[in-house]
Motif scaffolding. Structure first.
Motif, PDB file in Angstrom:
ATOM      1  N   PHE A 268      17.649  93.368  75.599  1.00  0.00           N
ATOM      2  CA  PHE A 268      16.163  93.871  75.282  1.00  0.00           C
ATOM      3  C   PHE A 268      15.122  92.863  74.900  1.00  0.00           C
ATOM      4  CE2 PHE A 268      19.121  97.546  74.587  1.00  0.00           C
ATOM      5  CZ  PHE A 268      18.653  98.416  75.572  1.00  0.00           C
TER       6      PHE A 268
ATOM      7  N   GLU B  33      11.412  92.406  75.389  1.00  0.00           N
ATOM      8  CA  GLU B  33      10.897  92.014  76.646  1.00  0.00           C
ATOM      9  C   GLU B  33      11.302  93.334  77.442  1.00  0.00           C
ATOM     10  OE1 GLU B  33      13.035  88.550  77.736  1.00  0.00           O
ATOM     11  OE2 GLU B  33      11.637  87.257  76.939  1.00  0.00           O
ATOM     12  N   ASN B  34      12.129  94.165  77.143  1.00  0.00           N
ATOM     13  CA  ASN B  34      12.425  95.498  77.721  1.00  0.00           C
ATOM     14  C   ASN B  34      12.095  96.660  77.047  1.00  0.00           C
ATOM     15  OD1 ASN B  34      13.488  97.592  79.156  1.00  0.00           O
ATOM     16  ND2 ASN B  34      15.734  96.771  79.450  1.00  0.00           N
TER      17      ASN B  34
ATOM     18  N   GLU C 121       5.933  92.982  84.720  1.00  0.00           N
ATOM     19  CA  GLU C 121       5.994  93.058  83.324  1.00  0.00           C
ATOM     20  C   GLU C 121       5.021  93.884  82.748  1.00  0.00           C
ATOM     21  OE1 GLU C 121       5.154  89.065  81.942  1.00  0.00           O
ATOM     22  OE2 GLU C 121       6.620  88.016  82.872  1.00  0.00           O
TER      23      GLU C 121
END
Length: 86
Positions: free
Chosen positions: A3, A16-17, A81
């Motif tokens: 994550f 990041e997730n 993103e």
């Protein structure tokens, strides 16, 4: 499942997730004002007492829900993103 990662200095975890299995909570307080905020912006805050000084919604003995609510994400269509204020 990955994550995110810790910053180079190790002082913060960079998510990041955004699809974490459950909310990741940050606790903020100065002795009088308290706030619990998840990585997706859910949470609540109160002044002195969670029962009598609530400023936003409060659910006793519960993880701050990330829903219902209004959230804004910006997605870069080229990279896939996401970005949000939280």
């Amino acid at each position: 499942m990955d994550f995110g990662h810790f910053s180079e200095d190790g002082k913060e975890f960079i998510i990041e997730n955004v699809e974490t299995p459950s909310p990741w909570i940050n606790y903020l307080q100065n002795g009088k004002y308290f706030a619990l905020i998840s990585n997706n912006g859910g949470g609540f805050s109160y002044l002195k007492s969670p029962l009598y000084g609530r400023i936003t919604r409060y659910r006793i003995n519960d993880v701050p829900p990330d829903r219902p609510g209004k959230y804004i994400y910006i997605k870069d269509l080229d990279t896939g993103e996401y970005w949000s204020l939280t």
